[in-house]
Design an enzyme around this catalytic site. Structure first.
Site, mmCIF file in Angstrom:
data_model
loop_
_atom_site.group_PDB
_atom_site.id
_atom_site.type_symbol
_atom_site.label_atom_id
_atom_site.label_comp_id
_atom_site.label_asym_id
_atom_site.label_seq_id
_atom_site.Cartn_x
_atom_site.Cartn_y
_atom_site.Cartn_z
ATOM 1 N N GLU A 1 33.147 6.741 28.545
ATOM 2 C CA GLU A 1 34.158 5.900 29.173
ATOM 3 C C GLU A 1 35.510 6.597 29.247
ATOM 4 O OE1 GLU A 1 33.699 3.375 30.843
ATOM 5 O OE2 GLU A 1 31.640 2.889 30.297
ATOM 6 N N TYR B 1 40.702 -1.569 29.789
ATOM 7 C CA TYR B 1 39.404 -1.314 30.411
ATOM 8 C C TYR B 1 38.417 -0.734 29.404
ATOM 9 C CZ TYR B 1 35.593 1.119 32.424
ATOM 10 O OH TYR B 1 34.317 1.554 32.638
ATOM 11 N N ASP C 1 37.979 -2.035 35.997
ATOM 12 C CA ASP C 1 38.435 -0.720 36.457
ATOM 13 C C ASP C 1 38.848 -0.835 37.924
ATOM 14 O OD1 ASP C 1 36.057 -1.047 37.737
ATOM 15 O OD2 ASP C 1 35.399 1.020 37.460
#
Length: 376
Positions: free
Chosen positions: A52, A135, A153
């Site tokens: 991520e 996020y 996102d």
DNA sequence: AATTCGGGGAC
DNA sequence: GTCCCAGAATT
């Protein structure tokens, strides 16, 4: 949070997308898709976290090239926490946004010291770690721990802006809309988050979206109103500033001089050939001499050009003029930089460089890694 | 709310 | 050439 609930539409407008049907449609669509993001199927929170962070503002196809090698080099939180920053940056070389690598390592150290080498599950605790924002905290909480946390996102922002026809939604409003969808099937929060992202990247694209094959077309308010192309709004930028930079490849005894940029700021912690901005009315070789005098306290002789590189950053572009050089007087001491090294050309591969410098190193290699004969 | 912070691929 | 990408931190 009132923003979480779609407002009642005026007369004669399309029905608002009901989250219930929407969640089902997203899951049916998602279940029928091939799964090709590199960390799909991962269950190790550490590996999901690394993915991520790599994916922040970075395309999946780019992440793919770095993900495996990075995990091989740093297979767990402890190995990352114990690593030298230089080694982490080397594994990050070319990915951009190098503060991510520094923060990833800093967070790993905190996870080791504060959490017994295990990532915390709570979004608030994740959020407090360096490099983990709203996020990424939501993505880890849902993907690694199965919690019904939104992960908004750029893709999801665009999808939700269109589904609900939101002209200028705040982050809180978007998270509210996402949470309303997750709450229908909290048991499948991870798949719903990924479905929203996947939909945005493959169907609900910025330009020319494939609305005819969208599983949510029936409840998309922007599609019904004809405002898809306006959601989300685009803000135009001015022309990019242009910087002209001169750098010197200073040779001594078959080695070249490189300096390390300060940890903070642009390209923080990366190595480069010393140099600096070419001032108005100044010739590049002259600028190289001046910069090395100012930054390293040495006098150099500038020799033949190594080449010119054009490179574009997000907020400016540069033209890089590079020259072979040698020391005439003085021993270099880093002032603006925080370290320096004399390295053999083949050892340059052990240091992390910005992309524009890698182009210069390429040319050095094409020149058989040797200085001009006069500089030997 | 606006800026800073990379690099590359799509158009 | 412009835009945008599975954003975060700072001001």
């Amino acid at each position: 949070m009132s923003d979480a609930v779609p407002r009642r539409p005026a007369r004669c407008e399309p029905e608002p997308p009901d989250a219930d049907g929407l969640a089902g449609a997203l899951l049916r669509w998602f279940d029928g898709r091939s799964r090709d993001v590199p960390w799909r199927g991962e269950s190790d929170p550490y590996r999901i976290w690394v993915a991520e962070v790599m994916a922040q503002q970075t395309r999946i196809d780019t992440v793919r090239d770095y993900y495996g090698p990075f995990l091989e080099r740093f297979p767990d939180v402890d190995s990352l926490a114990a690593a030298e920053l230089d080694d982490v940056l080397k594994a990050w070389e070319g990915l951009g946004y190098y503060a991510r690598a520094r923060r990833l390592r800093a967070a790993a150290r905190e996870i080791v010291s504060e959490y017994g080498s295990r990532l915390p599950e709570e979004p608030e605790r994740l959020r407090s770690l360096p490099g983990i924002g709203a996020y990424t905290a939501g993505a880890i909480a849902s993907l690694a721990f199965g919690l019904p946390e939104p992960a908004v996102d750029g893709n999801v922002r665009r999808v939700l802006s269109r589904l609900f026809d939101l002209a200028a939604p705040t982050p809180a409003a978007l998270e509210g809309r996402a949470r309303a969808i997750l709450d229908i099937r909290p048991d499948r929060a991870a798949d719903l988050n990924q479905a929203l992202m996947d939909l945005g990247s493959s169907v609900c694209t910025p330009t020319s979206p494939a609305c005819e094959s969208c599983p949510a077309a029936g409840t998309c308010v922007a599609l019904a109103r004809g405002t898809v192309s306006e959601r989300p709004p685009v803000r135009s930028r001015g022309p990019l500033p242009h910087r002209i930079v001169a750098t010197a490849v200073v040779w001594r005894d078959g080695r070249v001089l490189i300096t390390r940029r300060p940890a903070e700021g642009l390209l923080g912690g990366l190595w480069e050939f010393p140099g600096g901005k070419v001032e108005a009315g100044e010739a590049p070789p002259e600028a190289a001499r001046r910069e090395l005098a100012e930054e390293l306290g040495v006098e150099i002789e500038v020799g033949e050009p190594l080449g010119t590189v054009e490179h574009a950053y997000s907020h400016f572009r540069i033209t890089l003029h590079a020259y072979h050089a040698r020391l005439l007087a003085g021993e270099p001491r880093p002032t603006a930089a925080d370290a320096l090294a004399w390295v053999r050309p083949r050892e340059l591969a052990d240091y992390a460089f910005p992309a524009a410098n890698l182009r210069l190193i390429e040319r050095l290699r094409d020149g058989a890694c040797t200085p001009p004969s006069s500089f030997g």
